[in-house]
Scaffold this motif. Structure first.
Motif, mmCIF file in Angstrom:
data_model
loop_
_atom_site.group_PDB
_atom_site.id
_atom_site.type_symbol
_atom_site.label_atom_id
_atom_site.label_comp_id
_atom_site.label_asym_id
_atom_site.label_seq_id
_atom_site.Cartn_x
_atom_site.Cartn_y
_atom_site.Cartn_z
ATOM 1 N N GLY A 33 0.854 -1.188 0.000
ATOM 2 C CA GLY A 33 0.000 0.000 0.000
ATOM 3 C C GLY A 33 0.886 1.233 0.000
ATOM 4 O O GLY A 33 1.896 1.267 0.712
ATOM 5 N N VAL A 34 0.547 2.206 -0.837
ATOM 6 C CA VAL A 34 1.347 3.446 -0.852
ATOM 7 C C VAL A 34 0.394 4.616 -0.611
ATOM 8 O O VAL A 34 -0.128 5.235 -1.538
ATOM 9 N N GLY A 35 0.142 4.878 0.668
ATOM 10 C CA GLY A 35 -0.764 5.970 1.030
ATOM 11 C C GLY A 35 -0.008 7.071 1.736
ATOM 12 O O GLY A 35 1.158 7.343 1.436
ATOM 13 N N THR A 37 1.465 7.486 4.607
ATOM 14 C CA THR A 37 2.735 7.224 5.299
ATOM 15 C C THR A 37 3.801 6.734 4.325
ATOM 16 O O THR A 37 4.927 7.235 4.302
ATOM 17 N N ILE A 58 4.019 -2.341 -3.223
ATOM 18 C CA ILE A 58 2.900 -3.114 -3.784
ATOM 19 C C ILE A 58 1.635 -2.285 -3.619
ATOM 20 O O ILE A 58 1.300 -1.860 -2.504
ATOM 21 N N SER A 67 -7.086 11.997 0.323
ATOM 22 C CA SER A 67 -8.500 12.145 0.691
ATOM 23 C C SER A 67 -8.866 13.562 1.111
ATOM 24 O O SER A 67 -9.993 14.003 0.888
ATOM 25 N N GLY A 129 0.450 -0.690 4.988
ATOM 26 C CA GLY A 129 -0.285 0.581 5.087
ATOM 27 C C GLY A 129 -1.337 0.636 4.005
ATOM 28 O O GLY A 129 -1.237 1.430 3.074
ATOM 29 N N PRO A 153 -9.382 5.778 -5.337
ATOM 30 C CA PRO A 153 -8.919 6.137 -6.687
ATOM 31 C C PRO A 153 -9.998 5.973 -7.760
ATOM 32 O O PRO A 153 -9.945 6.625 -8.790
ATOM 33 N N GLY A 185 -15.619 13.101 6.947
ATOM 34 C CA GLY A 185 -15.593 12.857 5.500
ATOM 35 C C GLY A 185 -16.981 12.869 4.879
ATOM 36 O O GLY A 185 -17.217 13.508 3.858
ATOM 37 N N GLU A 188 -18.410 16.387 4.746
ATOM 38 C CA GLU A 188 -17.817 17.168 3.652
ATOM 39 C C GLU A 188 -18.404 16.757 2.297
ATOM 40 O O GLU A 188 -18.703 17.602 1.458
ATOM 41 N N GLY A 310 -0.534 4.055 9.550
ATOM 42 C CA GLY A 310 -1.735 4.712 9.045
ATOM 43 C C GLY A 310 -2.992 4.072 9.596
ATOM 44 O O GLY A 310 -3.008 3.508 10.699
ATOM 45 N N ALA A 323 -7.199 9.130 11.019
ATOM 46 C CA ALA A 323 -7.121 10.397 10.283
ATOM 47 C C ALA A 323 -5.774 10.482 9.586
ATOM 48 O O ALA A 323 -4.751 10.008 10.114
ATOM 49 N N LYS A 385 -6.503 25.427 4.838
ATOM 50 C CA LYS A 385 -6.609 24.042 4.344
ATOM 51 C C LYS A 385 -5.979 23.933 2.955
ATOM 52 O O LYS A 385 -5.241 22.989 2.667
HETATM 53 C C1 LIG Z 1 -13.771 11.828 2.248
HETATM 54 C C2 LIG Z 1 -12.660 11.726 3.238
HETATM 55 C C3 LIG Z 1 -11.991 12.880 3.600
HETATM 56 C C4 LIG Z 1 -10.973 12.819 4.551
HETATM 57 N N1 LIG Z 1 -10.340 13.969 4.894
HETATM 58 C C5 LIG Z 1 -9.379 13.942 5.825
HETATM 59 C C6 LIG Z 1 -8.729 15.158 6.215
HETATM 60 O O1 LIG Z 1 -9.050 16.244 5.729
HETATM 61 N N2 LIG Z 1 -7.749 15.068 7.160
HETATM 62 C C7 LIG Z 1 -7.398 13.884 7.731
HETATM 63 O O2 LIG Z 1 -6.503 13.870 8.586
HETATM 64 N N3 LIG Z 1 -7.977 12.718 7.369
HETATM 65 C C8 LIG Z 1 -8.962 12.717 6.439
HETATM 66 N N4 LIG Z 1 -9.567 11.537 6.071
HETATM 67 C C9 LIG Z 1 -9.061 10.270 6.622
HETATM 68 C C10 LIG Z 1 -7.857 9.815 5.786
HETATM 69 O O3 LIG Z 1 -8.267 9.571 4.463
HETATM 70 C C11 LIG Z 1 -7.210 8.519 6.276
HETATM 71 O O4 LIG Z 1 -6.994 8.574 7.650
HETATM 72 C C12 LIG Z 1 -5.875 8.318 5.538
HETATM 73 O O5 LIG Z 1 -6.118 8.125 4.167
HETATM 74 C C13 LIG Z 1 -5.094 7.133 6.070
HETATM 75 O O6 LIG Z 1 -3.896 7.029 5.340
HETATM 76 P P1 LIG Z 1 -3.275 5.593 4.998
HETATM 77 O O7 LIG Z 1 -1.953 5.839 4.395
HETATM 78 O O8 LIG Z 1 -3.389 4.714 6.168
HETATM 79 O O9 LIG Z 1 -4.281 4.998 3.930
HETATM 80 P P2 LIG Z 1 -4.609 5.487 2.457
HETATM 81 O O10 LIG Z 1 -4.265 6.905 2.274
HETATM 82 O O11 LIG Z 1 -6.025 5.061 2.219
HETATM 83 O O12 LIG Z 1 -3.621 4.645 1.565
HETATM 84 C C14 LIG Z 1 -3.718 3.261 1.441
HETATM 85 C C15 LIG Z 1 -3.207 2.896 0.076
HETATM 86 O O13 LIG Z 1 -3.172 1.488 -0.009
HETATM 87 C C16 LIG Z 1 -3.787 1.064 -1.213
HETATM 88 N N5 LIG Z 1 -4.409 -0.215 -0.936
HETATM 89 C C17 LIG Z 1 -5.570 -0.449 -0.301
HETATM 90 N N6 LIG Z 1 -5.787 -1.755 -0.221
HETATM 91 C C18 LIG Z 1 -4.745 -2.361 -0.799
HETATM 92 C C19 LIG Z 1 -4.390 -3.716 -1.028
HETATM 93 N N7 LIG Z 1 -5.161 -4.734 -0.618
HETATM 94 N N8 LIG Z 1 -3.225 -3.979 -1.673
HETATM 95 C C20 LIG Z 1 -2.419 -2.971 -2.082
HETATM 96 N N9 LIG Z 1 -2.708 -1.678 -1.909
HETATM 97 C C21 LIG Z 1 -3.852 -1.375 -1.256
HETATM 98 C C22 LIG Z 1 -4.788 2.144 -1.577
HETATM 99 O O14 LIG Z 1 -5.017 2.181 -2.981
HETATM 100 C C23 LIG Z 1 -4.078 3.398 -1.066
HETATM 101 O O15 LIG Z 1 -3.276 3.991 -2.058
HETATM 102 C C24 LIG Z 1 -10.613 11.579 5.133
HETATM 103 C C25 LIG Z 1 -11.281 10.409 4.745
HETATM 104 C C26 LIG Z 1 -12.291 10.481 3.825
HETATM 105 C C27 LIG Z 1 -13.013 9.204 3.440
#
Ligand SMILES: Cc1cc2nc3c(=O)[nH]c(=O)nc-3n(C[C@H](O)[C@H](O)[C@H](O)COP(=O)(O)OP(=O)(O)OC[C@H]3O[C@@H](n4cnc5c(N)ncnc54)[C@H](O)[C@@H]3O)c2cc1C
Length: 404
Positions: A33-35, A37, A58, A67, A129, A153, A185, A188, A310, A323, A385
């Motif tokens: 996962g590339v989110g 973090t 991956i 987001s 992540g 996405p 979320g 918004e 994350g 968050a 923001k």
């Molecule tokens: C509409 C909305 C608005 C938001 N706004 C805010 C905000 O303003 N501020 C805030 O702090 N938080 C906000 N959040 C919360 C925030 O989106 C999450 O806390 C944050 O995305 C977590 O980051 P992460 O890196 O853990 O996961 P993500 O950013 O979701 O990244 C995970 C990545 O892993 C990939 N992935 C998923 N499953 C798999 C798999 N099985 N195999 C491989 N890759 C995979 C995904 O495609 C993604 O690229 C919001 C959430 C929503 C829904």
């Protein structure tokens, strides 16, 4: 046996690797996962890769979505590309391998991640992540009537396709949209979606409702913030249903848990974060919601070689809200700890800050901000923001372009 310490606190080794490895050469770091973090790790890798190590990412999507900017994209304040990180370019620029695919599991005995296509990717350090997903859609619901916020996405494409399916000839009755989930979320999205519908369908009479199972909007925020959000929904003619859990979604209607049916053309599912089901299959300790439990070093509870970050992770000693702000702040800690881990040095602890800035885009050039127990409302909140979000995204998009 690998043993790592948090400062002076020894960390017992839990699961061990069956493979031995030379501390200086040929070490494999795998990011699943590339989110929020892991993007930081790839960026750091681009600037100063760990000598003798290789990085593999991956992802199930070639795009990672920020987001925080999705509501602004719906509201027409940003172009879609502005909330997207092109992972192919980012990984290319860093000399990292990007594997697009679905993971089926982890082979703990040989320390490898198994993919659906049969490939097995070995690791010396793995970080998980993959974010979170909205909580469960009720059984016996019609999936075609629901557009879930994740995978993010593809959200806009799925939403546009569904809007086209249900569009009415001009002059027909209103289009009824139900947003389910009144966290930050979901709130918004309810406030920002109207301009997106107009862009897809042209001028459309809309009836937007927000359903929330809890008695208060955006639980966890302070009363002033919630009050500001409630008033903004009211002023925009968005019907708010608090304490109403959606029990079923059928074509053309949804049913609340008290049995009351509500007519609707489109349901957007943006309920609170729950763990992706695959996390529960990894045979690793999880919290009550299925998120991987981690130590302050961000290592999972029983495995030194596997980190989690994350939304996918839950800090055992001090759980934090799901968050992006927490996921982002874990980036530098994870980066430092991966380097220390490969060098067999003591790891550093991640200490979450309890106070964090939260800003809700209300889609009208204004935003509601909360910090330190105070709620604010105004254009300046949206400017702040905008500054924070675009600054964050520029880091990744500039990294990606500067090397290609
Ligand atoms: C509409 C909305 C608005 C938001 N706004 C805010 C905000 O303003 N501020 C805030 O702090 N938080 C906000 N959040 C919360 C925030 O989106 C999450 O806390 C944050 O995305 C977590 O980051 P992460 O890196 O853990 O996961 P993500 O950013 O979701 O990244 C995970 C990545 O892993 C990939 N992935 C998923 N499953 C798999 C798999 N099985 N195999 C491989 N890759 C995979 C995904 O495609 C993604 O690229 C919001 C959430 C929503 C829904």
């Amino acid at each position: 046996m690998l043993a790592h310490a948090m400062g002076n606190t020894p960390v017992t080794t839990r699961r061990e690797s069956s493979s031995t490895w030379n501390s200086a050469h040929d070490r494999a770091i795998v990011l699943w996962g590339v989110g929020h973090t892991h993007a930081h790790i790839v960026r750091e890798w681009q600037r100063r890769p760990i000598p003798g190590a290789r990085l593999t990412c991956i992802s199930n999507s070639p795009i990672s979505t920020y987001s925080g900017m999705l509501p602004g994209v719906l509201a027409g304040q940003y172009r879609r590309e502005q909330m997207e990180i092109d992972l192919t370019r980012l990984c290319d620029s860093a000399g990292a391998r990007l594997v697009l695919g679905n993971v089926t599991g982890i082979d703990h005995a040989i320390q490898a991640v198994n993919l659906e296509d049969g490939e097995s990717i070995p690791f010396h350090a793995l970080s998980i992540g993959i974010g979170s997903i909205p909580s469960r859609i009720p059984n016996e619901s019609d999936p075609r009537s629901i557009v879930t916020i994740k995978p993010m996405p593809t959200f806009l494409d799925r939403l546009a396709a569904r809007l086209r399916e249900i569009s009415q000839p001009s002059g027909a009755r209103r289009l009824r949209i139900a947003v389910v989930g009144g966290g930050a979320g979901g709130t918004e999205i309810a406030l920002c979606i109207a301009p997106y519908v107009t862009r897809i369908l042209g001028p459309t009479r809309l009836e937007i409702s927000l359903f929330h199972s809890r008695g208060e909007l955006a639980v966890g925020t302070n009363p002033r913030t919630r009050d500001l959000a409630r008033r903004r929904l009211f002023n925009r003619g968005i019907a708010l249903y608090l304490g109403r859990r959606v029990a079923q979604v059928a074509p053309g209607s949804l049913t609340l848990c008290n049995g009351v049916p509500v007519e609707t053309d489109l349901v957007i599912w943006a309920t609170s974060a729950t763990a992706p089901p695959i996390l529960k299959t990894l045979r690793m300790p999880t919290d009550g919601k299925g998120f991987l439990l981690v130590r302050p070093s961000l290592q999972t509870l029983d495995c030194d070689t596997i980190f989690a970050v994350g939304d996918s992770a839950s800090l055992e000693s001090a759980p934090t809200p799901k968050a992006g702000v927490f996921a982002v702040r874990q980036g530098p800690v994870l980066w430092r700890n991966l380097g220390l881990f490969l060098n067999r040095e003591p790891l550093k602890p991640y200490r979450p800050r309890r106070r964090f800035l939260q800003i809700l885009n209300t889609g009208d050039g204004r935003a509601i901000a909360e910090y330190h127990g105070h709620g604010f409302d105004g254009r300046w909140c949206m400017w702040l923001k905008h500054y924070l979000d675009t600054h964050f995204m520029n880091i990744y998009n500039n990294v990606a372009t500067s090397q290609t």
